[in-house]
Design a protein around this motif. Sequence first.
Motif, mmCIF file in Angstrom:
data_model
loop_
_atom_site.group_PDB
_atom_site.id
_atom_site.type_symbol
_atom_site.label_atom_id
_atom_site.label_comp_id
_atom_site.label_asym_id
_atom_site.label_seq_id
_atom_site.Cartn_x
_atom_site.Cartn_y
_atom_site.Cartn_z
ATOM 1 N N PHE A 35 33.478 54.964 75.741
ATOM 2 C CA PHE A 35 33.074 55.751 74.565
ATOM 3 C C PHE A 35 32.946 54.801 73.385
ATOM 4 O O PHE A 35 33.910 54.146 72.992
ATOM 5 C CB PHE A 35 34.101 56.842 74.240
ATOM 6 N N HIS A 36 31.728 54.754 72.808
ATOM 7 C CA HIS A 36 31.480 53.841 71.687
ATOM 8 C C HIS A 36 30.953 54.557 70.449
ATOM 9 O O HIS A 36 30.607 53.884 69.465
ATOM 10 C CB HIS A 36 30.506 52.752 72.117
ATOM 11 N N GLY A 37 30.835 55.892 70.486
ATOM 12 C CA GLY A 37 30.386 56.615 69.311
ATOM 13 C C GLY A 37 29.272 57.582 69.633
ATOM 14 O O GLY A 37 28.810 57.678 70.775
ATOM 15 N N ARG A 38 28.815 58.300 68.587
ATOM 16 C CA ARG A 38 27.879 59.397 68.816
ATOM 17 C C ARG A 38 26.542 59.232 68.104
ATOM 18 O O ARG A 38 25.684 60.098 68.205
ATOM 19 C CB ARG A 38 28.526 60.723 68.396
ATOM 20 N N SER A 39 26.352 58.163 67.321
ATOM 21 C CA SER A 39 25.008 57.903 66.807
ATOM 22 C C SER A 39 24.174 57.352 67.965
ATOM 23 O O SER A 39 24.720 56.972 69.003
ATOM 24 C CB SER A 39 25.069 56.927 65.632
ATOM 25 N N MET A 40 22.853 57.274 67.837
ATOM 26 C CA MET A 40 22.023 57.070 69.024
ATOM 27 C C MET A 40 22.276 55.741 69.734
ATOM 28 O O MET A 40 22.353 55.690 70.964
ATOM 29 C CB MET A 40 20.545 57.216 68.670
ATOM 30 N N GLY A 41 22.408 54.645 68.988
ATOM 31 C CA GLY A 41 22.684 53.366 69.641
ATOM 32 C C GLY A 41 24.061 53.355 70.283
ATOM 33 O O GLY A 41 24.224 52.940 71.437
ATOM 34 N N ALA B 86 31.278 48.578 57.616
ATOM 35 C CA ALA B 86 30.550 49.832 57.759
ATOM 36 C C ALA B 86 31.483 50.973 57.344
ATOM 37 O O ALA B 86 32.553 50.733 56.773
ATOM 38 C CB ALA B 86 30.105 49.991 59.213
ATOM 39 N N ASN B 87 31.051 52.202 57.630
ATOM 40 C CA ASN B 87 31.847 53.357 57.232
ATOM 41 C C ASN B 87 32.674 53.941 58.368
ATOM 42 O O ASN B 87 33.564 54.743 58.137
ATOM 43 C CB ASN B 87 30.933 54.470 56.698
ATOM 44 N N SER B 88 32.343 53.570 59.607
ATOM 45 C CA SER B 88 32.966 54.229 60.752
ATOM 46 C C SER B 88 32.840 53.344 61.981
ATOM 47 O O SER B 88 32.148 52.312 61.965
ATOM 48 C CB SER B 88 32.273 55.561 61.027
ATOM 49 N N GLY B 89 33.465 53.807 63.064
ATOM 50 C CA GLY B 89 33.377 53.072 64.311
ATOM 51 C C GLY B 89 31.985 53.098 64.914
ATOM 52 O O GLY B 89 31.493 52.085 65.421
ATOM 53 N N THR C 244 23.957 48.628 54.593
ATOM 54 C CA THR C 244 24.752 49.845 54.457
ATOM 55 C C THR C 244 24.859 50.166 52.972
ATOM 56 O O THR C 244 24.842 49.250 52.137
ATOM 57 C CB THR C 244 26.158 49.662 55.052
ATOM 58 N N THR C 245 24.972 51.440 52.645
ATOM 59 C CA THR C 245 25.165 51.817 51.241
ATOM 60 C C THR C 245 26.644 51.805 50.866
ATOM 61 O O THR C 245 27.052 51.193 49.889
ATOM 62 C CB THR C 245 24.578 53.203 50.970
ATOM 63 N N PHE C 246 27.447 52.487 51.680
ATOM 64 C CA PHE C 246 28.866 52.639 51.311
ATOM 65 C C PHE C 246 29.772 51.588 51.946
ATOM 66 O O PHE C 246 30.895 51.378 51.478
ATOM 67 C CB PHE C 246 29.369 54.027 51.728
ATOM 68 N N GLY C 247 29.328 50.960 53.037
ATOM 69 C CA GLY C 247 30.193 50.049 53.775
ATOM 70 C C GLY C 247 30.750 48.931 52.922
ATOM 71 O O GLY C 247 30.004 48.231 52.241
ATOM 72 N N GLY C 248 32.061 48.742 52.988
ATOM 73 C CA GLY C 248 32.711 47.661 52.253
ATOM 74 C C GLY C 248 32.926 47.955 50.791
ATOM 75 O O GLY C 248 33.152 47.026 50.004
ATOM 76 N N VAL D 191 36.503 53.491 57.035
ATOM 77 C CA VAL D 191 36.005 52.117 56.958
ATOM 78 C C VAL D 191 35.879 51.584 58.383
ATOM 79 O O VAL D 191 36.710 51.849 59.235
ATOM 80 C CB VAL D 191 36.938 51.210 56.112
ATOM 81 N N GLY D 192 34.809 50.863 58.652
ATOM 82 C CA GLY D 192 34.616 50.209 59.943
ATOM 83 C C GLY D 192 34.193 48.773 59.709
ATOM 84 O O GLY D 192 33.858 48.385 58.585
ATOM 85 N N ALA D 193 34.202 47.978 60.777
ATOM 86 C CA ALA D 193 33.836 46.568 60.613
ATOM 87 C C ALA D 193 33.319 45.999 61.923
ATOM 88 O O ALA D 193 33.791 46.361 62.998
ATOM 89 C CB ALA D 193 35.045 45.760 60.140
ATOM 90 N N LEU D 194 32.325 45.135 61.801
ATOM 91 C CA LEU D 194 31.900 44.269 62.891
ATOM 92 C C LEU D 194 32.294 42.852 62.500
ATOM 93 O O LEU D 194 31.907 42.378 61.419
ATOM 94 C CB LEU D 194 30.388 44.346 63.099
ATOM 95 N N VAL D 195 33.065 42.194 63.364
ATOM 96 C CA VAL D 195 33.476 40.819 63.114
ATOM 97 C C VAL D 195 32.718 39.927 64.094
ATOM 98 O O VAL D 195 32.789 40.133 65.306
ATOM 99 C CB VAL D 195 34.996 40.646 63.295
ATOM 100 N N THR D 196 32.003 38.958 63.576
ATOM 101 C CA THR D 196 31.241 38.033 64.409
ATOM 102 C C THR D 196 31.910 36.661 64.390
ATOM 103 O O THR D 196 32.559 36.289 63.409
ATOM 104 C CB THR D 196 29.793 37.901 63.907
ATOM 105 N N VAL D 197 31.728 35.920 65.473
ATOM 106 C CA VAL D 197 32.413 34.633 65.633
ATOM 107 C C VAL D 197 31.401 33.580 66.085
ATOM 108 O O VAL D 197 30.514 33.865 66.912
ATOM 109 C CB VAL D 197 33.541 34.748 66.685
ATOM 110 N N GLY D 198 31.533 32.373 65.581
ATOM 111 C CA GLY D 198 30.715 31.261 66.045
ATOM 112 C C GLY D 198 29.222 31.493 65.830
ATOM 113 O O GLY D 198 28.786 31.965 64.771
#
Length: 399
Positions: free
Chosen positions: A136-142, A104-107, A281-285, A261-268
């Motif tokens: 604190f996890h960010g300021r977008s709605m989710g 992603a683009n951010s945290g 995402t448009t810009f992510g990665g 730059v941000g990232a979600l890492v998933t496991v299993g």
Amino acid sequence: MTDQRWKAEYKRSLVPTFNPSEVLSYGSGSHVYSESGKSYLDFLGGIAVNSLGHNHPDLVAAVSTQAAQMIHVSNLFASRPQIELAETIIRHAGVGESARVFFANSGTEANEAAFKLARLHGGTARPRILSLENSFHGRSMGALALTGKPALHAPFEPMPAGVVHIPATLEALELALGGADASEVAAIIVEPIQGEDGVHPLPHGYLQRARELTTRAGALLIIDEIQTGVARTGSWFAFQHEGIIPDAFTLAKGLGGGVPVGALVTVGQASTLFTPGSHGTTFGGNPLATAAAKTVLDVIERDDLVAAARVRGAEITDHILTLNSPFIEGVRGSGLLLGIALTRPVAQQLVAAALECGLIINAPNPSTLRLAPPLTVTPDDTAEFRVKLGRALTLLEDS
């Protein structure tokens, strides 16, 4: 143009969501310089973003080289830096071959992706997502819904439904995930150190117990490593201090060393939840951001900045305590994410006094100072920090 003129221009042209205290021009290492040339020792590092300091030659070269090759390509195509960065993150995290990365683009966007991952896992049968009070996890709605600060919610109610905030204690964790209601929980998201709450680490053993309880309950354990990740706490990722592997973790801040730059890492099993079209995402990665982040990780590994974070963090803690100031109660945190607990609610005054003395720090609450200097901080920098913090404390005592 003078600093005052720049500040006036800022107020005339930018939305007042921030109130910057200085207009900066350039940086080098652990120092930045104002438009008028005043030097500051930056012990906030863009709030844990400038992991390699300012103007690091390897990062400058990587961005310049990649910009000359290709800055952006849509996610209808892949690029080598994107793939190499994902592989490098997974390797340093030690989370196995099942892991996958969403860039992603951010945290806040990384945590939005984590929110959706939890929804995909839980569906309507598990409508609850647990988060911690004062998180604190960010300021977008989710991400804002996940944030455990009601004052930040108030202007934007109603929040997305289903998020339940619990105290950051082992007792509350046992109560939320150890009873019959646990079957309704899709996930819990936690920060190993609550930076915005005053740099408060979770209780020792919390992550291990959260891993046990979420596994038993069939819920996801998601760790927000946006501030603590990428060597900040003296390990590549803070969850490694407790020897556990989460179902997912999020990154941003220090990952790009200043390039967004941000990232979600998933496991299993969590890596199978997103499918083509379920998120995007448009810009992510994009190649520029991932080339920068890959270089940041390579420099951290080459220069052993994980160990350096532990050594310099201990050195800074010693400097703070040897000041013997009546304003200082103690130091908490890990590696180079440190909070100075104050005996009185004078943090904002100390931040202002430090700035006057040429030192950049900040105050997440009235009784705490936060330090997040570059991972490249040197012994000379820490010695300079001690002198400037000492002067700031003297200024406050004399005021």
